[in-house]
Structure formats: C-alpha cells, structure tokens
Write an enzyme that holds these catalytic residues in place. Structure first.
Site, PDB file in Angstrom:
ATOM      1  N   SER A   1      29.242 -22.687  35.681  1.00 12.09           N
ATOM      2  CA  SER A   1      28.603 -23.859  36.701  1.00 12.09           C
ATOM      3  C   SER A   1      30.280 -24.542  37.184  1.00 12.09           C
ATOM      4  CB  SER A   1      28.296 -24.227  36.196  1.00 12.09           C
ATOM      5  OG  SER A   1      26.934 -25.101  36.585  1.00 12.09           O
TER       6      SER A   1
ATOM      7  N   LYS B   1      33.035 -23.290  39.126  1.00 16.21           N
ATOM      8  CA  LYS B   1      34.642 -23.843  40.211  1.00 16.21           C
ATOM      9  C   LYS B   1      36.237 -24.019  39.412  1.00 16.21           C
ATOM     10  CE  LYS B   1      30.275 -26.890  41.833  1.00 16.21           C
ATOM     11  NZ  LYS B   1      29.257 -26.067  41.563  1.00 16.21           N
TER      12      LYS B   1
ATOM     13  N   TRP C   1      19.852 -22.655  43.582  1.00  9.66           N
ATOM     14  CA  TRP C   1      20.495 -23.575  44.098  1.00  9.66           C
ATOM     15  C   TRP C   1      22.087 -23.434  44.164  1.00  9.66           C
ATOM     16  CZ3 TRP C   1      20.432 -27.933  45.819  1.00  9.66           C
ATOM     17  CH2 TRP C   1      20.915 -29.304  46.087  1.00  9.66           C
TER      18      TRP C   1
ATOM     19  N   HIS D   1      20.186 -20.352  35.544  1.00 14.34           N
ATOM     20  CA  HIS D   1      21.480 -20.864  35.505  1.00 14.34           C
ATOM     21  C   HIS D   1      21.958 -20.897  33.935  1.00 14.34           C
ATOM     22  CE1 HIS D   1      24.676 -23.152  37.344  1.00 14.34           C
ATOM     23  NE2 HIS D   1      24.527 -24.327  36.929  1.00 14.34           N
TER      24      HIS D   1
HETATM   25  C1  GTR Z   1      24.946 -29.102  39.070  1.00 13.63           C
HETATM   26  C2  GTR Z   1      25.716 -28.630  40.037  1.00 13.63           C
HETATM   27  C3  GTR Z   1      26.217 -27.630  40.191  1.00 13.63           C
HETATM   28  C4  GTR Z   1      26.088 -26.855  39.156  1.00 13.63           C
HETATM   29  C5  GTR Z   1      25.611 -27.879  37.644  1.00 13.63           C
HETATM   30  C6  GTR Z   1      26.344 -27.674  36.214  1.00 13.63           C
HETATM   31  O1  GTR Z   1      23.967 -30.009  38.990  1.00 13.63           O
HETATM   32  O2  GTR Z   1      24.868 -29.566  42.012  1.00 13.63           O
HETATM   33  O3  GTR Z   1      27.289 -27.520  41.586  1.00 13.63           O
HETATM   34  O4  GTR Z   1      28.033 -27.225  39.304  1.00 13.63           O
HETATM   35  O5  GTR Z   1      25.488 -29.108  37.916  1.00 13.63           O
HETATM   36  O6  GTR Z   1      27.889 -27.756  36.520  1.00 13.63           O
HETATM   37  O7  GTR Z   1      25.681 -27.352  36.118  1.00 13.63           O
END
Ligand code: GTR
Length: 436
Positions: free
Chosen positions: A267, A271, A358, A408
């Site tokens: 997540s 990045k 997402w 996720h």
């Molecule tokens: C979310 C964000 C994403 C992703 C995620 C995470 O809220 O919008 O870009 O990075 O968090 O890190 O769990």
C-alpha cells in the site's frame, strides 16, 4: 484482553487495511468511464531523441527521468548521513522455536544517541549456510507486531491510528504478533531468507505535521521552522530513505548477502518500496503489494484513487509540486510505468487484489506492461503476456504480476509468489518447493 483493548486493536487493523469511505460516484470504478489518455514514452528523451540501447538508457534517459520523479512527484532524495552509526542492541541465536537468530539494531543517523534514529528488527534463518539473501520492508504498527516473539522490543513512538498526534505510547503487549500474516516470518525462515524491518513511524509519523516528530524535521537545517521547497521530499521520500539506511546496515552484517536484498512494501509502503527501488540500485529486486495511486497504478487512468484525492487526504506524502497535477493528471510529465522502468534491469513484481479497486488493479498491470520496452533494451523479457492474467494466475519473467482473490492486504499467497520470484532471480532454493 478486555473489550476496550480488542476494540483498539481492531480499529488499528482497520486503519491499516481499509479502503476509505468514499462515495463511488465521486471516483471512476467503471472501465467504460476511464478517459482516453496518452502515456509518455519512457524511451523518448527531453531533446526528442529516442533511446536505442541500454547504455543510452543508463547514461542519459534514466537520470533524466529520475530527476522528473524527484522534482514533480516524490521530492529530492537525501543522501547517506556521513556520521551514521549502528548499535546492535540485542542478539538471540535461538528464537522462533530455534528456527531463527533475532538481532535488534539501532541506527543513529547523526551518530548521537539523542538524535534521530530507527530500530531495525532482523531475523536470520538458523538452518542455512550464511550469508543469506534478505527481504527488507517497513511495517505499519511496530516491530513487535511482526512476529509473536516475546523478545522484540515494543515500539515506543507515535501510535498509528491514535487520536492524538505527536508522540504517544504504542498500545504494547496486546499487539505483539498482530501482523504475523502480512510478514510471514516463519515462511521466510523456512525458505532461507532473512527479514529486516523497521516501524515506519520511527522515520516519520504518518500525518500532515508528522515531519516535526520525524527524521525530516531532525535533518532540516531550520528544524521546526522549516518551510519545505516544492521539490523537497515528503513522507514517502523519507520512508524510502530509511529503507536505504537498512540496507546500509545489512552491508555491514556478515550473515547477509547484501547483493541479494529485495525491498517489499504494501500500500503506501508499496509506493515507498518502488521509490526506494528506483532511487537505490543496490536493491536487487523490488516488490509492490497493492500500492495503487502514486505506486504501481497509472495516474492518467484516473481509476479509483486520483492524484487530487491522495494529495488532499495525505498532503505530506509527496512533494509540493505533485499538487500541480490535482485534477490535472493529463499534464503529468511522467506516469508510473516509468517508475517501474527506473528499476530495470532489476526484477520487479507488482501485485494487485481483485477487491482492491481503489488501487486500480488494471492500472497496476498496465504500468508493469508499459515498462517492458526498457527491460527489452537489456534483452530481458517482462510479463510475457499482453492481457491481464486471470485471478490467482501469476505471470512474468523479469517483471512479475498477479491479481489474487480478496482484499487490500498482504496474504500468505502473496509471499509465496514473492519468494518463488526471488528464488528464481537469486538462484536460491531452500526448503520444499513453492508453486511457481
Ligand atoms: C489509502 C490510500 C491509498 C493506500 C492505502 C494504504 O487510504 O488512499 O493510497 O496507500 O491508504 O496505505 O493503506
């Protein structure tokens, strides 16, 4: 555990794994609504010439592209601090049922104990010949959550998900081992890999003003009075910098084969892993798990999370210049396939999850796909498929990709693929065979 503690733990887990509460109407979740877009050509130089071989890529185009990512997206990356020291604060040769050695190391970035620092947790498998290859990654909730190991020092910094900003005590014992699945330490040990991890809050607490308690603030010339320039690094920048500092330590540890270190993240930390892999060529392999917008997903598709949304909710992650592209992705001079291309010729793996819309799974696949021309310059095959593979059907040679069932998260399935990928590229094989 009393009920209140259970609630606190569940809340923290949800913060870590959840998709924000958004009205679907505000964002594109329908492939038919993706606008037409043109991806920048990674091989096209600023002077209009086209890269024809790997030398031109390495000497001319790669530095040029890296500079654009630094200026426009993540901010400039700082170097290795000259006075950094490491202190091994604990060693236990017989943990996890005898399967591993555990070491804890503190990195003092300015060489002083009361200055900025981070605590590294390192597991090294016991039953294999040293030095061993390693995975490196930042964790979301504290080193003590990574395994149910009573000897790991409890994190003592900012508590993710806590209401108060600033330094606040971590919840403590009750969260020990709560991230055992996302880290799968037992599997890593059985497969002969070391794991080095740091709590990302050690580097910077994850909120808008978090830099004041983090390494960015501590290293800034004007301290808390600092006004960041539009191309100064954000939180992702300092987290990625921290990953490189872990590697600095590993290079000094004779148990580790520092030429075979993979960087992995999930997540926002996915990045971060990609940015670390792009900027630090010592990372031999790079893995992005469900990294989405600002990670592996193409920005110009505007599917799911957008640049405007990420810069608004997380204003501290990227550099100031990235905001120029809020609701204006078409003007971005780069897109994320070029971030993946910066990793070439090193192996890179991007993973998506079916329910993680997402993060735009198709955009993550297309990024990997569009990095292929750069790998080709090195005579390397990338994904080896033109269309997105089916669910739970990993593909790829030097560029790996899968989209798995579910949400996720980092699951054992993901680790099985990453280990198989690393085994192949590191020419490594320990323990029973994993499906490839
Ligand atoms: C979310 C964000 C994403 C992703 C995620 C995470 O809220 O919008 O870009 O990075 O968090 O890190 O769990």
């Amino acid at each position: 555990m009393n009920k209140l503690l259970v609630l606190v733990v569940c809340f923290n887990l949800l913060m870590c794994l959840s998709i924000p509460d958004l009205s679907a109407a505000d964002f594109i979740y329908d492939e038919g609504k993706v606008p037409s877009y043109t991806l920048p050509d990674p091989l096209l130089c600023a002077d209009g010439t086209k890269v024809a071989d790997s030398a031109a890529w390495k000497n001319k185009r790669r530095p040029e592209l890296l500079k654009i990512f630094e200026t426009e997206v993540y901010g400039r990356m700082q170097g290795k601090p000259a006075k950094m020291t490491f202190e091994i604060t604990s060693t236990d040769k017989n943990v996890l049922g005898g399967k591993a050695i555990r070491k804890e190391i503190t990195a003092y970035f300015l060489g002083t104990k009361n200055g900025p620092k981070m605590n590294i947790l390192l597991y090294v498998p016991n039953e294999v010949k040293k030095p061993v290859p390693a995975f490196v990654g930042l964790n979301f909730e504290g080193n003590h959550t990574v395994a149910k190991d009573p000897g790991i020092k409890l994190a003592d910094r900012w508590e993710r998900g806590g209401k108060e900003k600033g330094m606040r005590k971590m919840p403590g014992e009750e969260t020990r081992g709560s991230a055992s699945v996302p880290w799968s330490v037992d599997m890593l040990m059985a497969k002969g890999y070391a794991l080095a991890t740091v709590y990302y809050g050690d580097l910077e607490p994850d909120f808008a003003e978090g830099w004041k308690w983090g390494v960015r603030g501590a290293l800034a010339k004007n301290g808390l009075d600092t006004q960041f320039a539009a191309d100064d690094g954000g939180a992702i920048g300092i987290w990625a910098w921290g990953l490189s500092r872990i590697l600095d330590y590993l290079e000094t540890d004779s148990d580790i084969d520092a030429k075979h270190v993979a960087v992995m993240g999930h997540s926002r930390l996915g990045k971060t892993a990609l940015w670390a892999g792009a900027t630090d060529e010592r990372f031999a392999l790079v893995i992005s798990n469900n990294s989405g917008c600002g990670g592996a997903a193409l920005s110009k598709r505007i599917f799911g999370e957008t640049v405007g949304r990420i810069n608004t909710v997380f204003p501290h992650w990227f550099c100031g210049n990235f905001r120029k592209y809020n609701e204006n992705e078409k003007d971005l001079p780069v897109d994320q396939h070029e971030l993946i291309a910066l990793i070439a010729p090193r192996p890179v793996y991007a993973a998506s999850a079916e329910e993680d819309k997402w993060a735009d799974p198709r955009g993550e696949f297309l990024s990997a796909k569009n990095a292929e021309p750069v790998y080709k310059l090195f005579g390397l095959e990338g994904l080896c498929v033109d269309d997105m593979p089916g669910i739970d059907k990993p593909v790829g040679k030097t560029i790996g990709y899968h989209i798995r069932t579910g949400k996720h998260a980092v699951l054992e399935y993901d680790w099985e693929q990453y280990i198989a990928f690393a085994d192949r590229h590191f020419n490594h094989s320990v323990g029973s065979k994993v499906e490839k």
